[in-house]
Design an enzyme around this catalytic site. Structure first.
Site, PDB file in Angstrom:
ATOM      1  N   LEU A  60      31.988  37.941  -3.918  1.00 53.64           N
ATOM      2  CA  LEU A  60      31.317  37.733  -2.635  1.00 53.64           C
ATOM      3  C   LEU A  60      29.975  38.468  -2.534  1.00 53.64           C
ATOM      4  CD1 LEU A  60      34.477  37.969  -0.357  1.00 53.64           C
ATOM      5  CD2 LEU A  60      33.452  35.941  -1.414  1.00 53.64           C
ATOM      6  N   CYS A  61      29.500  39.014  -3.629  1.00 52.50           N
ATOM      7  CA  CYS A  61      28.235  39.749  -3.665  1.00 52.50           C
ATOM      8  C   CYS A  61      27.063  38.764  -3.670  1.00 52.50           C
ATOM      9  CB  CYS A  61      28.192  40.621  -4.924  1.00 52.50           C
ATOM     10  SG  CYS A  61      26.675  41.584  -5.110  1.00 52.50           S
ATOM     11  N   GLY A  62      25.950  39.190  -3.116  1.00 52.67           N
ATOM     12  CA  GLY A  62      24.739  38.377  -3.137  1.00 52.67           C
ATOM     13  C   GLY A  62      24.217  38.123  -4.543  1.00 52.67           C
TER      14      GLY A  62
END
Length: 180
Positions: A60-62
């Site tokens: 879910l990290c950018g």
């Protein structure tokens, strides 16, 4: 301007001493295992003779789009011996709830087939032994997701990279090519 003979000798001695310090500092990767996201284990002893790019990831990290570039490296250079390893971690609160969900998400969203570990700690709490070794030998602790560690075919750390260095960055690619 030329350097006098005594100064050349001092410069040579300093350069040699510096090289010895670097050589003495480098410790090859210890024999440890990671739990595989597919079950079983991923053993660092199997890395011998291969360059390895280890990346702590979070679904879910950018920076998660880098998984596509990691997969491209795996497909292009894997047949030549490069091992690209994704190490999912929730140390920065951006990973999914369990390994099965991570595997499915990364496969569907980014086409990931490269080796992945189960979810492990890389910087906080009960840190995985590989990352303990990195801290002890290199002073390296990931400060965020998608920090990268390049290890050469001799098991020594070539370089570490932050999240902003994409897997397809020229500098990283140059280092990978030299690590074979």
């Amino acid at each position: 301007m030329s350097i006098s003979a005594p100064h050349r000798s001092i410069a040579t001695a300093v350069a040699l001493w510096g090289a010895m310090v670097v050589s003495a500092h480098a410790e090859p990767v210890p024999d440890v295992t990671f739990p595989s996201i597919d079950g079983g284990e991923i053993a660092t002893k199997d890395w011998r003779g291969h360059p390895v790019l280890v990346v702590n990831t979070a679904s879910l990290c950018g920076f998660a789009g880098q998984l596509e570039d990691m997969q491209a490296l795996h497909e292009e250079l894997g047949p030549k011996g490069l091992i690209v390893l994704a190490v999912p971690s929730n140390d920065f609160n951006q990973e999914l709830e369990d390994a099965a969900t991570v595997k499915e998400y990364c496969s569907l969203e980014y086409g990931v087939t490269l080796p992945m570990t189960d979810i492990v700690s890389v910087a906080k709490g009960d840190v995985h032994p590989f990352y303990q070794w990195l801290k002890a030998s290199e002073g390296f602790v990931p400060k965020w997701n998608f920090y990268k560690v390049l290890i050469d075919a001799n098991g020594e750390v070539v370089e570490t990279y932050s999240s902003v260095t994409a897997p397809d960055a020229q500098a990283l690619r140059r280092d990978i090519d030299a690590a074979f």
